[in-house]
Design an enzyme around this catalytic site. Structure first.
Site, mmCIF file in Angstrom:
data_model
loop_
_atom_site.group_PDB
_atom_site.id
_atom_site.type_symbol
_atom_site.label_atom_id
_atom_site.label_comp_id
_atom_site.label_asym_id
_atom_site.label_seq_id
_atom_site.Cartn_x
_atom_site.Cartn_y
_atom_site.Cartn_z
ATOM 1 N N ASP A 13 94.385 -53.585 106.880
ATOM 2 C CA ASP A 13 93.842 -54.943 106.810
ATOM 3 C C ASP A 13 94.009 -55.578 108.189
ATOM 4 O OD1 ASP A 13 92.970 -55.370 104.146
ATOM 5 O OD2 ASP A 13 95.028 -55.622 103.475
ATOM 6 N N LYS A 16 84.367 -57.898 102.159
ATOM 7 C CA LYS A 16 85.150 -58.273 100.971
ATOM 8 C C LYS A 16 85.106 -59.795 100.781
ATOM 9 C CE LYS A 16 89.553 -58.430 103.498
ATOM 10 N NZ LYS A 16 90.867 -57.775 103.694
ATOM 11 N N HIS A 17 85.324 -60.276 99.526
ATOM 12 C CA HIS A 17 85.679 -59.578 98.308
ATOM 13 C C HIS A 17 84.518 -59.787 97.329
ATOM 14 C CE1 HIS A 17 89.390 -60.952 100.288
ATOM 15 N NE2 HIS A 17 89.947 -59.832 99.829
ATOM 16 N N ARG A 29 97.919 -56.535 111.359
ATOM 17 C CA ARG A 29 99.125 -55.702 111.301
ATOM 18 C C ARG A 29 99.485 -55.178 112.685
ATOM 19 N NH1 ARG A 29 99.429 -58.055 106.628
ATOM 20 N NH2 ARG A 29 98.075 -57.227 104.997
ATOM 21 N N HIS A 37 96.231 -62.583 93.773
ATOM 22 C CA HIS A 37 97.523 -61.942 93.981
ATOM 23 C C HIS A 37 98.532 -62.395 92.923
ATOM 24 C CE1 HIS A 37 95.795 -61.401 98.032
ATOM 25 N NE2 HIS A 37 96.610 -60.373 98.135
ATOM 26 N N ARG A 79 90.488 -67.331 106.796
ATOM 27 C CA ARG A 79 90.080 -65.929 106.737
ATOM 28 C C ARG A 79 88.559 -65.829 106.618
ATOM 29 N NH1 ARG A 79 93.039 -63.345 101.853
ATOM 30 N NH2 ARG A 79 92.176 -61.410 102.741
ATOM 31 N N ASP A 111 89.948 -53.740 95.544
ATOM 32 C CA ASP A 111 91.109 -54.414 96.104
ATOM 33 C C ASP A 111 92.359 -53.729 95.528
ATOM 34 O OD1 ASP A 111 92.620 -56.233 97.537
ATOM 35 O OD2 ASP A 111 91.591 -57.998 96.751
#
Length: 388
Positions: free
Chosen positions: A125, A223-224, A133, A236, A193, A312
């Site tokens: 991601d 996405k999504h 990351r 989540h 985002r 996902d």
């Protein structure tokens, strides 16, 4: 893998030469001094198509075919090697993954490729901003919202190419970005985002970002699907519901037409419940109607999509994990139409492979459907080779 693909092509070509040679020899032996028949027509053996090459790379054993449809999160080199030895089609680099997997000679992704001896995907991601990351290794990039507010689409494409170059240099092949969600309601889980609250702007910038990644052999993943921007919360932590499908078609789904018609990107399906789409109360990632919608392109500006569809995360998000074990969720998603199931609970890998393998044997998960997904995965590998 590329050597193996060239070997397949060479075998087909040699066979064609031998057949042609035999035809010439037979024609000569039939000729006489007084009667010479016309030479037989000769046509070159057609080169194998991409689907031919991809089909030749599908594993022979059913259990390995099933495992190729799985992408599991790994913590380190040893977990990655074990997962790949079980046949998985991809590994996922998460925030908890030992960053040495990206850098340590002999125990990095390059070493994994040498040991495993077949192609596989390495995903991450890396959207920019708050979702990225290993920034000390891969760099620090602005959020999608900042990109759209301060840069032209051409500049975003260039920036994504720089990002993709860094990802590729460390063995990553799939980026679960860009976010195509349209930020209508300012949901914290979406927010910056998203490139914009305007579907047209979101489409333009997401497409530019994806093109930049593709230019250096990184598969972008939109996405999504079918849209999280107007969901009732964060999948989540809870079940979330979007406006009806008819409403999504007027707003949230708009960017996908441009994105999928102008790129070779893949798509990630989210866990939102969409009234009017499929079975009431079933998250999109587990509902066949969602995959049918994406495959058909049956939304304004939509185009039929035959690329790879990911889910996902199926194990770390409450909207799925509250009702399904990881293995159950993997099977349900693949039966619904996903090509590659993504989840982060490495410990459940063997049980997931066992469950899906048994479902194929029993006919619960049709073998033909499973093999079609396996073919799409292999075609994705070929696409990356062509882009490099």
């Amino acid at each position: 893998m590329w050597k193996r693909l060239k070997s397949v092509a060479a075998t087909v070509a040699v066979a064609g030469v031998l057949l042609t040679g035999c035809s010439e020899k037979d024609s000569s032996s039939l000729s006489t001094p007084t009667s010479t028949p016309p030479a037989p027509s000769q046509s070159a053996t057609p080169a194998p198509s991409a689907r031919d090459l991809a089909r030749a790379q599908i594993p022979d054993q059913q259990r390995e075919q099933v495992a190729s449809l799985m992408m599991v999160g790994v913590a380190n080199y040893d977990q990655a090697l074990d997962a790949l030895n079980q046949g998985v089609g991809g590994i996922f680099i998460g925030s908890w993954t030992d960053e040495n997997l990206l850098t340590e000679p002999g125990r990095n992704i390059e070493a994994l490729r040498e040991v495993v001896g077949r192609d596989f995907s390495v995903s991450i991601d890396f959207e920019g901003g708050r979702v990225q990351r290993a920034t000390n290794i891969l760099g620090d990039f602005p959020s999608p919202r900042v990109m759209a507010q301060t840069m032209t689409p051409e500049q975003v494409e260039d920036l994504a190419e720089i990002l993709g170059t860094g990802l590729a240099a460390h063995g990553v092949t799939v980026n679960f970005a860009p976010v195509v969600d349209v930020d209508a309601w300012g949901l914290p889980v979406v927010g910056d985002r998203s490139f914009s609250n305007d579907p047209a702007v979101a489409a333009t910038y997401a497409t530019a970002f994806a093109k930049g990644l593709s230019q250096v052999g990184i598969t972008p993943v939109f996405k999504h699907f079918p849209g999280h921007g107007r969901a009732s919360g964060d999948s989540h932590t809870q079940d979330v519901v979007t406006p009806s499908l008819d409403e999504l078609k007027t707003y949230d789904l708009i960017p996908y037409g441009q994105a999928l018609s102008e790129t070779d990107g893949a798509v990630m399906v989210g866990h939102m419940i969409v009234p009017g789409l499929g079975t009431d109360g079933v998250p999109s990632s587990l509902d066949p109607a969602t995959y049918q919608l994406l495959r058909s392109g049956d939304y304004p500006g939509g185009v039929p999509f035959d690329g790879v569809i990911y889910t996902d995360d199926l194990s770390g998000m409450s909207s799925i994990s509250a009702t399904h074990s990881p293995a159950e969720a993997v099977l349900a998603a693949l039966k619904a139409g996903a090509d590659q199931a993504l989840w982060i609970d490495y410990a459940s890998l063997s049980s997931a492979i066992d469950l899906v393998d048994a479902a194929v044997t029993s006919g619960e998960y049709p073998q033909e459907q499973m093999l079609e997904s396996a073919l799409r995965i292999q075609l994705l590998y070929l696409t990356r080779l062509e882009q490099k």
